[in-house]
Design a protein around this motif. Sequence first.
Motif, PDB file in Angstrom:
ATOM      1  N   MET A   1      66.464 -68.451 100.839  1.00 57.89           N
ATOM      2  CA  MET A   1      65.937 -69.629 101.886  1.00 57.89           C
ATOM      3  C   MET A   1      66.075 -69.062 103.312  1.00 57.89           C
ATOM      4  O   MET A   1      65.212 -68.642 104.067  1.00 57.89           O
ATOM      5  N   VAL A   2      67.076 -68.999 103.693  1.00 58.97           N
ATOM      6  CA  VAL A   2      67.468 -68.735 105.302  1.00 58.97           C
ATOM      7  C   VAL A   2      68.527 -67.634 105.146  1.00 58.97           C
ATOM      8  O   VAL A   2      69.858 -67.804 104.659  1.00 58.97           O
ATOM      9  N   ALA A   3      68.301 -66.415 105.688  1.00 58.65           N
ATOM     10  CA  ALA A   3      69.131 -65.358 105.575  1.00 58.65           C
ATOM     11  C   ALA A   3      70.250 -65.585 106.795  1.00 58.65           C
ATOM     12  O   ALA A   3      69.842 -66.303 107.889  1.00 58.65           O
ATOM     13  N   PRO A   4      71.386 -65.061 106.690  1.00 60.83           N
ATOM     14  CA  PRO A   4      72.358 -65.340 107.794  1.00 60.83           C
ATOM     15  C   PRO A   4      71.908 -64.514 108.913  1.00 60.83           C
ATOM     16  O   PRO A   4      71.369 -63.719 108.850  1.00 60.83           O
ATOM     17  N   ALA A   5      72.166 -65.057 110.086  1.00 62.08           N
ATOM     18  CA  ALA A   5      71.865 -64.600 111.449  1.00 62.08           C
ATOM     19  C   ALA A   5      72.621 -63.239 111.365  1.00 62.08           C
ATOM     20  O   ALA A   5      73.767 -63.347 111.352  1.00 62.08           O
ATOM     21  N   SER A   6      72.042 -62.370 112.237  1.00 61.93           N
ATOM     22  CA  SER A   6      72.588 -61.208 112.597  1.00 61.93           C
ATOM     23  C   SER A   6      72.346 -60.689 114.039  1.00 61.93           C
ATOM     24  O   SER A   6      71.315 -60.943 114.663  1.00 61.93           O
ATOM     25  N   GLN A   7      73.332 -60.079 114.669  1.00 64.74           N
ATOM     26  CA  GLN A   7      72.826 -59.711 116.032  1.00 64.74           C
ATOM     27  C   GLN A   7      71.928 -58.293 116.008  1.00 64.74           C
ATOM     28  O   GLN A   7      71.741 -57.644 115.109  1.00 64.74           O
ATOM     29  N   SER A   8      71.240 -58.510 117.402  1.00 67.76           N
ATOM     30  CA  SER A   8      70.057 -57.620 117.462  1.00 67.76           C
ATOM     31  C   SER A   8      70.694 -56.231 117.336  1.00 67.76           C
ATOM     32  O   SER A   8      71.728 -56.023 117.950  1.00 67.76           O
ATOM     33  N   PRO A   9      70.036 -55.290 116.558  1.00 74.03           N
ATOM     34  CA  PRO A   9      70.423 -53.910 116.736  1.00 74.03           C
ATOM     35  C   PRO A   9      70.410 -53.143 118.005  1.00 74.03           C
ATOM     36  O   PRO A   9      71.245 -51.996 118.232  1.00 74.03           O
ATOM     37  N   ASN A  10      69.682 -53.728 118.849  1.00 74.86           N
ATOM     38  CA  ASN A  10      69.463 -53.155 120.246  1.00 74.86           C
ATOM     39  C   ASN A  10      70.568 -53.723 121.354  1.00 74.86           C
ATOM     40  O   ASN A  10      70.651 -53.053 122.408  1.00 74.86           O
ATOM     41  N   ALA A  11      71.463 -54.663 120.757  1.00 76.83           N
ATOM     42  CA  ALA A  11      72.271 -55.186 121.529  1.00 76.83           C
ATOM     43  C   ALA A  11      73.715 -54.363 121.729  1.00 76.83           C
ATOM     44  O   ALA A  11      73.957 -54.067 120.348  1.00 76.83           O
ATOM     45  N   PRO A  12      74.252 -54.050 122.541  1.00 75.69           N
ATOM     46  CA  PRO A  12      75.548 -53.251 122.456  1.00 75.69           C
ATOM     47  C   PRO A  12      76.621 -54.154 121.971  1.00 75.69           C
ATOM     48  O   PRO A  12      76.605 -55.253 121.615  1.00 75.69           O
ATOM     49  N   ALA A  13      77.482 -53.171 121.094  1.00 74.27           N
ATOM     50  CA  ALA A  13      78.484 -54.132 120.324  1.00 74.27           C
ATOM     51  C   ALA A  13      79.361 -54.994 121.281  1.00 74.27           C
ATOM     52  O   ALA A  13      79.831 -54.324 122.421  1.00 74.27           O
ATOM     53  N   GLY A  14      79.839 -56.051 121.039  1.00 74.39           N
ATOM     54  CA  GLY A  14      80.538 -56.976 121.941  1.00 74.39           C
ATOM     55  C   GLY A  14      79.830 -57.793 122.628  1.00 74.39           C
ATOM     56  O   GLY A  14      80.287 -58.620 123.401  1.00 74.39           O
ATOM     57  N   THR A  15      78.455 -57.698 122.620  1.00 77.83           N
ATOM     58  CA  THR A  15      77.569 -58.251 123.672  1.00 77.83           C
ATOM     59  C   THR A  15      77.651 -59.732 123.248  1.00 77.83           C
ATOM     60  O   THR A  15      77.361 -60.129 122.244  1.00 77.83           O
ATOM     61  N   PRO A  16      77.691 -60.835 124.317  1.00 74.21           N
ATOM     62  CA  PRO A  16      77.542 -62.225 123.865  1.00 74.21           C
ATOM     63  C   PRO A  16      76.150 -62.222 123.557  1.00 74.21           C
ATOM     64  O   PRO A  16      75.487 -61.962 123.974  1.00 74.21           O
ATOM     65  N   ILE A  17      76.037 -63.281 122.514  1.00 75.18           N
ATOM     66  CA  ILE A  17      74.621 -63.895 122.019  1.00 75.18           C
ATOM     67  C   ILE A  17      73.889 -64.260 123.247  1.00 75.18           C
ATOM     68  O   ILE A  17      72.524 -64.400 123.418  1.00 75.18           O
ATOM     69  N   LEU A  18      74.721 -65.281 124.024  1.00 79.67           N
ATOM     70  CA  LEU A  18      74.333 -65.791 125.207  1.00 79.67           C
ATOM     71  C   LEU A  18      74.790 -65.799 126.397  1.00 79.67           C
ATOM     72  O   LEU A  18      76.445 -65.949 126.437  1.00 79.67           O
ATOM     73  N   ASP A  19      74.616 -65.195 127.643  1.00 79.45           N
ATOM     74  CA  ASP A  19      75.342 -65.095 128.725  1.00 79.45           C
ATOM     75  C   ASP A  19      74.490 -65.716 129.961  1.00 79.45           C
ATOM     76  O   ASP A  19      73.385 -65.424 130.467  1.00 79.45           O
ATOM     77  N   VAL A  20      75.102 -66.838 130.237  1.00 79.19           N
ATOM     78  CA  VAL A  20      74.559 -67.998 131.665  1.00 79.19           C
ATOM     79  C   VAL A  20      75.131 -67.429 132.673  1.00 79.19           C
ATOM     80  O   VAL A  20      76.358 -67.463 132.836  1.00 79.19           O
ATOM     81  N   ARG A  21      74.501 -67.089 133.796  1.00 78.79           N
ATOM     82  CA  ARG A  21      75.033 -66.667 135.023  1.00 78.79           C
ATOM     83  C   ARG A  21      74.415 -67.179 136.308  1.00 78.79           C
ATOM     84  O   ARG A  21      73.196 -67.280 136.619  1.00 78.79           O
ATOM     85  N   ASP A  22      75.420 -68.052 136.809  1.00 76.81           N
ATOM     86  CA  ASP A  22      74.916 -68.758 138.080  1.00 76.81           C
ATOM     87  C   ASP A  22      73.755 -69.568 138.004  1.00 76.81           C
ATOM     88  O   ASP A  22      73.064 -69.579 138.700  1.00 76.81           O
ATOM     89  N   LEU A  23      73.567 -70.327 136.772  1.00 73.71           N
ATOM     90  CA  LEU A  23      72.263 -70.938 136.671  1.00 73.71           C
ATOM     91  C   LEU A  23      72.144 -72.299 137.460  1.00 73.71           C
ATOM     92  O   LEU A  23      73.075 -72.943 137.834  1.00 73.71           O
TER      93      LEU A  23
END
Length: 296
Positions: A1-23
């Motif tokens: 049905m729905v596969a588990p989410a995985s981090q993008s292969p292009n993202a460095p290890a330890g990269t936050p999935i979301l990084d909000v800066r001075d929004l």
Amino acid sequence: MVAPASQSPNAPAGTPILDVRDLQTYFPIRRGFLQRVVGHHKAVDGVSFTIAPGETLGLVGESGCGKTTVGRTILALQPATGGQVLFEGKDVFRQDAASLRRMRRDMQIIFQDPGGSLNPRMRVGRIVGEPLEVHGMAEGEELRERVEALLERCGLWRAAADRYPHEFSGGQRQRIGIARALALQPKLIVCDEPTSALDVSVQSEILNLLADLQDEFGLSYLFISHGMAVIHHICDRIAVMKDGKIVEEGTRDAVIGSPTHAYTKRLLLAVPECDPRVDAEKRASRQRMLAEEIER
């Protein structure tokens, strides 16, 4: 049905999935016959936080503090005045239309009003299946099977696909909204007060469903709420928001157990004590202590 989410292969290890800066998100204030701009309402004013893969960050504050605007701006549903939003290292605000559309497959939202967020003229199967059709992920019998499996996983029955939203209760409509958000196999879901319009007993069912889905599919949540009790139940970390700014942030136990900002303490004072094991004297003592700290 729905596969588990995985981090993008292009993202460095330890990269936050979301990084909000001075929004920053400002709304113009217009006055006069010609509706000239005389100032700006700073709904979001310098908000920064990160969310790790599989983590739930609770964004809590009173109504009108800018929580929902943060969620909508992150998804580019509301234009930002300034700042950056990085999703897996990519700047959301610098994507062209095609790239942003692809990115939105991984970023979904559950709205506060389960009734108002569903088209009353569309059957449930069409509502849940529409994202799959728009992104070309399924059609025909495969689409029908995936929609029915999503509804079943979210606590409804397969035949619900043939009915209209008005035929369901508020809690069931919210389950439909969750199924729709889950359809594209996202990595991040913005939960915009998904339980505030529901009865207390139904709230716990929806919170437990969201927690189960997170464990099953590796989802990350930005959970927006004005209720500390709800935030405490589901979140790993908490960011307290007031007047467009984050005034306190930390782990769930640190923020709730040892709050440092007076506004956080006021929010905690508003939470009713429902545990029968805590006697009236202890509850009164806790409230007096918090009230004294606020007055300092």
